[in-house]
Write an enzyme that holds these catalytic residues in place. Sequence first.
Site, PDB file in Angstrom:
ATOM      1  N   SER A 151       0.926  -1.219  -0.183  1.00 41.39           N
ATOM      2  CA  SER A 151      -0.144   0.001   0.064  1.00 41.39           C
ATOM      3  C   SER A 151       0.849   1.235  -0.169  1.00 41.39           C
ATOM      4  O   SER A 151       2.089   1.463  -0.858  1.00 41.39           O
ATOM      5  CB  SER A 151      -0.959   0.024   1.257  1.00 41.39           C
ATOM      6  N   HIS A 154      -2.921  -1.269  -4.683  1.00 39.26           N
ATOM      7  CA  HIS A 154      -4.403  -1.266  -4.851  1.00 39.26           C
ATOM      8  C   HIS A 154      -4.748  -0.118  -4.526  1.00 39.26           C
ATOM      9  O   HIS A 154      -4.054   1.182  -4.127  1.00 39.26           O
ATOM     10  CB  HIS A 154      -4.973  -2.060  -3.589  1.00 39.26           C
TER      11      HIS A 154
END
Length: 238
Positions: A120, A143
Site C-alpha cells: 500500500s 491497490h
Amino acid sequence: MSEKEKEKENSNPAVSSPLMETIQQLGQTNIPQAPDSNVHVLTIIGQIEGHIQLPPQNKTTKYEHLLPQIIAIEQNPKIEGLILLLNTVGGDVEAGLALAEMIASLSKPTVSIVLGGGHSIGLPVALSADYSFIVPTATITIHPIRLTGLVIGVPQTFEYLDKMQERVLNFIVMHSEVGEHKLKDLMFAKGNLTRDIGTNVVGKDAVEYGLINEVGGVKEAMEKITELIQSEKKVEEK
C-alpha cells in the site's frame, strides 16, 4: 534513599533509562552500530500510524517519531547516507506520503530494502530512496486508496479520494520506472486479490515492472550506499 537502595536500583535492569525509553518508544538503539558509522538505519515496521492512534496490540511506526529523526539525519554532518528498512502493511496515506516526500528531499544518499512487505502506502516510502532493493520473497500489494469507517456519500468525498489517489500515483511514477498506464492496470486488476482489486507483486516481478531497482538484501544495499556516498564526495570535490 540509603546506599543499599541506590545500589539495588542501579543494578536492576528493569529500571527506566534514556536508552530503554528509546527502545520502548522508537524500537531503536545505536548499540549494534559501529561508533564511527557514517550510515544511519531507519526502520518502518508494521503499520504506519498517522492522525489516528491505533490499538495497542498493533505493531506500528508512528510518523511523528520519524519526522524529527529525518531532520536530524539531514543536519548531522557525521551521517553521510541512509538505509531504509521496510516491512510494512501500509497505513495512513497522508502520513506515509509525508514521510516519502521528506526522505526524497534529503540531500544525502538513500537506499531502501523491502523485506517482508512494502504494501500500500509503503511502496511510495520505499521508492523515496535514491535506489531501492527488494528481497526475493518480499511482496508489494498495489491497490486503490481505501477508507474505513463512516464515508459521506457526496460528490466532494469521491473528488477528494480521486485527488489523493492521483497524488500517490504521481509520486510512484516520478520515483520509479513504471509507466502510469501499467501502474493503473496493476492497481485496478481483478482476481489477483480475493474479493478485492489490486495486485500482489513478489520479488523479481517488482523489478521487472519497474517498481523497484534491484533484487537484493543487506549486502547489496551496503555496497550501493557506499557507492553513492563516494560519488557524492567526488561531486563535492569538483
